[in-house]
Design an enzyme around this catalytic site. Structure first.
Site, PDB file in Angstrom:
ATOM      1  N   HIS A 182       0.829  -1.207   0.000  1.00  0.00           N
ATOM      2  CA  HIS A 182       0.000   0.000   0.000  1.00  0.00           C
ATOM      3  C   HIS A 182       0.867   1.262   0.000  1.00  0.00           C
ATOM      4  O   HIS A 182       1.982   1.236  -0.467  1.00  0.00           O
ATOM      5  CB  HIS A 182      -0.982  -0.041   1.172  1.00  0.00           C
TER       6      HIS A 182
ATOM      7  N   HIS B 101       2.771  -7.143   4.263  1.00  0.00           N
ATOM      8  CA  HIS B 101       1.420  -6.645   4.516  1.00  0.00           C
ATOM      9  C   HIS B 101       1.006  -6.923   5.952  1.00  0.00           C
ATOM     10  O   HIS B 101       1.617  -7.739   6.649  1.00  0.00           O
ATOM     11  CB  HIS B 101       0.422  -7.309   3.566  1.00  0.00           C
TER      12      HIS B 101
ATOM     13  N   GLU C  53      -2.224   0.452   7.765  1.00  0.00           N
ATOM     14  CA  GLU C  53      -1.337  -0.624   7.327  1.00  0.00           C
ATOM     15  C   GLU C  53      -0.129  -0.080   6.574  1.00  0.00           C
ATOM     16  O   GLU C  53       0.996  -0.563   6.747  1.00  0.00           O
ATOM     17  CB  GLU C  53      -2.105  -1.602   6.434  1.00  0.00           C
TER      18      GLU C  53
ATOM     19  N   GLU D 148       1.495 -11.824   5.307  1.00  0.00           N
ATOM     20  CA  GLU D 148       0.435 -11.113   6.031  1.00  0.00           C
ATOM     21  C   GLU D 148       0.761 -11.228   7.516  1.00  0.00           C
ATOM     22  O   GLU D 148       0.559 -12.269   8.139  1.00  0.00           O
ATOM     23  CB  GLU D 148      -0.932 -11.721   5.722  1.00  0.00           C
TER      24      GLU D 148
END
Length: 230
Positions: A21, A88, A35, A153
């Protein structure tokens, strides 16, 4: 090769770190926690640890900027990366850590992912963080990169326990070391021959700064004494 040329590495191995992101894309959000900020911080810490190894690093972003997935893939492909690691933070009501590769990933990618996943889980077990497993998903950055690619993740932002860990700098630093250690083991990276020299130079710079401060204090004291005598 001189130590100033560290960015190119000796072995020629190049790793692309992809903080998920960024910019107009915050990723998962919980209150004021985004995040994109956590992934950038984690990527920087992973990179700092990897700098102790003989490897060149490429980043898809090094600030809070918007980078489309197509551009992220292009950075890795055009930069000649040998390995792509996307970082992430999860969300959606769960807890724990999981890793992803493309559904038709090559054996080398699977082997790299297994080593990295194992190292991270070994660290997380001390915090009772669940291992959600090694999974597959055809995400753009995993399918379109021309080198082994893994996406991590790292815990759930909307889980109170996970969130508390993610906001703990000590934990995040330990997680970064586990990730970097897994990458170094998977890619069989040797130590950076310049790392010890850089550390010593940093120590010397700090010592010089302290001496300068001490000298300035002595000069100020002497000047004050002379003024008082006048």
């Amino acid at each position: 090769m001189s130590c100033r040329e560290k960015a190119r590495g000796v072995s020629g191995v190049r790793v692309c770190l992809d903080p998920g992101h960024g910019g107009s894309d915050p990723g998962a959000v919980y209150q004021a926690i985004k995040e994109k900020d956590l992934t950038l911080l984690l990527a920087r810490q992973v990179g700092a640890v990897l700098n102790n190894f003989d490897v060149a690093l490429v980043y898809t972003r090094q600030g809070d900027v918007t980078v489309p997935v197509e551009r992220r893939v292009a950075i890795a492909n055009e930069g000649g990366a040998d390995f792509f690691l996307s970082l992430h933070v999860n969300a959606g009501g769960g807890t724990g850590f999981e890793s992803y590769v493309a559904t038709r990933a090559f054996e080398r990618t699977l082997r790299y992912r297994e080593i990295i996943h194992r190292e991270i889980v070994a660290f997380l077990v001390g915090y009772h963080v669940p291992d959600r497993g090694m999974k597959t998903r055809d995400l753009y950055v995993l399918k379109k990169t021309r080198m082994p690619a893994v996406l991590l993740e790292c815990l759930f932002l909307d889980n109170p326990g996970d969130r508390a860990l993610l906001l703990d700098r000590s934990f995040l630093g330990g997680l970064a070391k586990a990730i970097a250690g897994g990458v170094a083991q998977a890619l069989e990276l040797g130590s950076d021959p310049c790392a010890e020299l850089r550390t010593r130079l940093e120590q010397l710079e700090k010592e010089v700064a302290r001496y300068r401060q001490a000298l300035a204090a002595i000069r100020d004291t002497a000047a004050a004494a002379l003024r008082n005598q006048a």
